[in-house]
Design a protein around this motif. Structure first.
Motif, PDB file in Angstrom:
ATOM      1  N   GLU A  32       0.824  -1.212   0.000  1.00 49.66           N
ATOM      2  CA  GLU A  32       0.000   0.000   0.000  1.00 49.66           C
ATOM      3  C   GLU A  32       0.856   1.259   0.000  1.00 49.66           C
ATOM      4  O   GLU A  32       0.491   2.263  -0.620  1.00 49.66           O
ATOM      5  CB  GLU A  32      -0.915  -0.020   1.221  1.00 49.66           C
ATOM      6  CG  GLU A  32      -1.951  -1.146   1.187  1.00 49.66           C
ATOM      7  CD  GLU A  32      -2.787  -1.210   2.456  1.00 49.66           C
ATOM      8  OE1 GLU A  32      -2.437  -0.486   3.430  1.00 49.66           O
ATOM      9  OE2 GLU A  32      -3.772  -1.966   2.486  1.00 49.66           O
ATOM     10  N   ARG A  33       1.983   1.193   0.681  1.00 48.25           N
ATOM     11  CA  ARG A  33       2.864   2.365   0.759  1.00 48.25           C
ATOM     12  C   ARG A  33       3.407   2.743  -0.619  1.00 48.25           C
ATOM     13  O   ARG A  33       3.503   3.922  -0.963  1.00 48.25           O
ATOM     14  CB  ARG A  33       4.007   2.069   1.719  1.00 48.25           C
ATOM     15  CG  ARG A  33       5.002   3.215   1.935  1.00 48.25           C
ATOM     16  CD  ARG A  33       6.090   2.801   2.907  1.00 48.25           C
ATOM     17  NE  ARG A  33       7.090   3.829   3.133  1.00 48.25           N
ATOM     18  CZ  ARG A  33       7.026   4.777   4.065  1.00 48.25           C
ATOM     19  NH1 ARG A  33       5.969   4.805   4.864  1.00 48.25           N
ATOM     20  NH2 ARG A  33       7.967   5.681   4.216  1.00 48.25           N
ATOM     21  N   TYR A  34       3.745   1.733  -1.414  1.00 51.73           N
ATOM     22  CA  TYR A  34       4.375   1.994  -2.706  1.00 51.73           C
ATOM     23  C   TYR A  34       3.433   1.754  -3.890  1.00 51.73           C
ATOM     24  O   TYR A  34       3.859   1.874  -5.047  1.00 51.73           O
ATOM     25  CB  TYR A  34       5.614   1.106  -2.862  1.00 51.73           C
ATOM     26  CG  TYR A  34       6.602   1.258  -1.730  1.00 51.73           C
ATOM     27  CD1 TYR A  34       7.080   2.505  -1.352  1.00 51.73           C
ATOM     28  CD2 TYR A  34       7.031   0.152  -1.016  1.00 51.73           C
ATOM     29  CE1 TYR A  34       7.968   2.653  -0.307  1.00 51.73           C
ATOM     30  CE2 TYR A  34       7.925   0.282   0.039  1.00 51.73           C
ATOM     31  CZ  TYR A  34       8.387   1.536   0.397  1.00 51.73           C
ATOM     32  OH  TYR A  34       9.266   1.672   1.447  1.00 51.73           O
ATOM     33  N   GLN A  35       2.172   1.364  -3.587  1.00 51.01           N
ATOM     34  CA  GLN A  35       1.188   1.109  -4.645  1.00 51.01           C
ATOM     35  C   GLN A  35       1.735   0.088  -5.636  1.00 51.01           C
ATOM     36  O   GLN A  35       1.679   0.278  -6.864  1.00 51.01           O
ATOM     37  CB  GLN A  35       0.827   2.422  -5.365  1.00 51.01           C
ATOM     38  CG  GLN A  35       0.289   3.511  -4.439  1.00 51.01           C
ATOM     39  CD  GLN A  35       0.054   4.812  -5.167  1.00 51.01           C
ATOM     40  OE1 GLN A  35      -0.492   4.833  -6.277  1.00 51.01           O
ATOM     41  NE2 GLN A  35       0.453   5.916  -4.556  1.00 51.01           N
ATOM     42  N   SER A  36       2.279  -0.997  -5.084  1.00 54.50           N
ATOM     43  CA  SER A  36       2.894  -2.034  -5.916  1.00 54.50           C
ATOM     44  C   SER A  36       2.375  -3.409  -5.495  1.00 54.50           C
ATOM     45  O   SER A  36       1.911  -3.593  -4.370  1.00 54.50           O
ATOM     46  CB  SER A  36       4.421  -1.998  -5.774  1.00 54.50           C
ATOM     47  OG  SER A  36       4.938  -0.747  -6.179  1.00 54.50           O
ATOM     48  N   ALA A  37       2.465  -4.367  -6.405  1.00 53.66           N
ATOM     49  CA  ALA A  37       2.029  -5.732  -6.119  1.00 53.66           C
ATOM     50  C   ALA A  37       2.936  -6.374  -5.075  1.00 53.66           C
ATOM     51  O   ALA A  37       4.129  -6.059  -4.987  1.00 53.66           O
ATOM     52  CB  ALA A  37       2.046  -6.557  -7.405  1.00 53.66           C
ATOM     53  N   LYS A  38       2.375  -7.290  -4.295  1.00 46.36           N
ATOM     54  CA  LYS A  38       3.157  -7.963  -3.259  1.00 46.36           C
ATOM     55  C   LYS A  38       4.306  -8.774  -3.860  1.00 46.36           C
ATOM     56  O   LYS A  38       5.349  -8.941  -3.229  1.00 46.36           O
ATOM     57  CB  LYS A  38       2.266  -8.867  -2.417  1.00 46.36           C
ATOM     58  CG  LYS A  38       1.310  -8.110  -1.505  1.00 46.36           C
ATOM     59  CD  LYS A  38       0.530  -9.059  -0.607  1.00 46.36           C
ATOM     60  CE  LYS A  38      -0.411  -8.290   0.308  1.00 46.36           C
ATOM     61  NZ  LYS A  38      -1.191  -9.200   1.201  1.00 46.36           N
ATOM     62  N   SER A  39       4.112  -9.286  -5.062  1.00 47.40           N
ATOM     63  CA  SER A  39       5.188 -10.031  -5.715  1.00 47.40           C
ATOM     64  C   SER A  39       6.391  -9.131  -5.972  1.00 47.40           C
ATOM     65  O   SER A  39       7.547  -9.549  -5.797  1.00 47.40           O
ATOM     66  CB  SER A  39       4.685 -10.632  -7.033  1.00 47.40           C
ATOM     67  OG  SER A  39       4.195  -9.613  -7.900  1.00 47.40           O
ATOM     68  N   SER A  40       6.143  -7.884  -6.352  1.00 45.43           N
ATOM     69  CA  SER A  40       7.234  -6.934  -6.573  1.00 45.43           C
ATOM     70  C   SER A  40       7.908  -6.569  -5.258  1.00 45.43           C
ATOM     71  O   SER A  40       9.130  -6.441  -5.193  1.00 45.43           O
ATOM     72  CB  SER A  40       6.701  -5.666  -7.252  1.00 45.43           C
ATOM     73  OG  SER A  40       6.155  -5.955  -8.523  1.00 45.43           O
ATOM     74  N   ILE A  41       7.090  -6.422  -4.207  1.00 49.70           N
ATOM     75  CA  ILE A  41       7.632  -6.105  -2.883  1.00 49.70           C
ATOM     76  C   ILE A  41       8.528  -7.239  -2.396  1.00 49.70           C
ATOM     77  O   ILE A  41       9.615  -7.007  -1.845  1.00 49.70           O
ATOM     78  CB  ILE A  41       6.488  -5.855  -1.874  1.00 49.70           C
ATOM     79  CG1 ILE A  41       5.656  -4.645  -2.281  1.00 49.70           C
ATOM     80  CG2 ILE A  41       7.061  -5.671  -0.469  1.00 49.70           C
ATOM     81  CD1 ILE A  41       6.421  -3.352  -2.373  1.00 49.70           C
TER      82      ILE A  41
END
Length: 283
Positions: A32-41
């Motif tokens: 949510e912080r970076y507006q990115s998919a969990k796979s990318s995180i």
């Protein structure tokens, strides 16, 4: 926060983890912080983990389960720890530190934020796999060291005082015997400073016989708190009666010759404690 490219995420993620040691951070938070998919995180965290461990900054643990995530554990490598201890020995051995009565001037070290920061990191590295709820010290010179350790362990600091302060509410007081002067003295701690059952790490800047630390240990019993460990910056060697046995020290002060203005300082046992950790970690 606006959407960041991977390079920006890695910088911000690294900074965030360094500011939140020993705290479980969920993948959802980063997503949510970076507006990115969990796979990318997850891919980003693998990169951060590799750098942390290769450079000796610490380890990044993965916590499984619905309430899991990642946790940053501060560490310090053996070579870096030895460099820190050797540097402290060199600084302490300067003859100009000798004060009347054979005491040593140490406020320049205790007032050096960068140095105290690294000492706190070393103590936290030794304690990395132990549950600590609070760091305790006695006012006043031990306070900077206690806050440095508390920062890396991400726990509050309890400050023991020798006087009552109205602003701290009701206090618990005990009498203790000073190890050097054998005098009866008093120390106090605010009742709200510790919760029953807390696991506490005690730190102090200098230890002779250990009377002050012994008093803090007795004070913990009044709070039904448990002692996890003791750390001191400098311990004095050659004391007739040591009031505590199990502790770690960065350095040992073996001799202060006021007439010849010489100071002999040796490494303490903290490096041995760190060595034990790494041997167990490799098994």
């Amino acid at each position: 926060m606006k959407k960041l490219k991977r390079s920006g995420r890695l910088v911000d993620m690294t900074y965030f983890l360094l500011q939140h040691p020993h705290e479980v951070i969920s993948l959802t938070h980063f997503s949510e912080r970076y507006q990115s998919a969990k796979s990318s995180i997850s891919e980003d965290l693998v990169i951060v983990k590799e750098i942390f461990e290769d450079e000796g900054y610490g380890s990044l643990l993965t916590i499984p389960g619905a309430s899991g995530g990642v946790k940053y554990i501060p560490r310090m490598g053996q070579a870096e720890a030895e460099e820190l201890v050797d540097g402290l020995i060199d600084k302490l051995a300067v003859p100009e530190r000798i004060l009347p009565g054979g005491y040593l001037y140490m406020m320049d070290l205790l007032g050096n934020p960068r140095f105290i920061h690294e000492v706190g990191r070393l103590f936290a590295a030794v304690l990395a796999d132990k549950r600590i709820d609070a760091v305790m010290t006695v006012a006043t010179k031990g306070i900077p060291l206690a806050y440095a350790v508390g920062q890396f362990l991400n726990v509050p600091v309890s400050i023991v005082r020798r006087d009552h302060r109205v602003t701290e509410g009701s206090m618990v007081s005990i009498n203790y015997v000073s190890g050097s002067s054998k005098r009866i003295q008093t120390m106090t701690l605010a009742r709200r400073s510790l919760s029953p059952g807390s696991r506490v790490f005690i730190v102090d800047d200098f230890m002779k016989a250990g009377g002050t630390i012994r008093g803090m240990i007795d004070l913990l019993e009044e709070f039904q708190a448990d002692l996890v460990g003791i750390g001191v910056l400098v311990e004095s060697v050659g004391v007739e009666e040591r009031l505590i046995d199990d502790y770690m020290s960065l350095t040992r002060l073996s001799d202060v010759n006021v007439r010849e203005k010489t100071i002999k300082v040796e490494p303490g046992n903290v490096l041995e404690q760190l060595t034990v950790y790494f041997k167990e970690d490799e098994m």
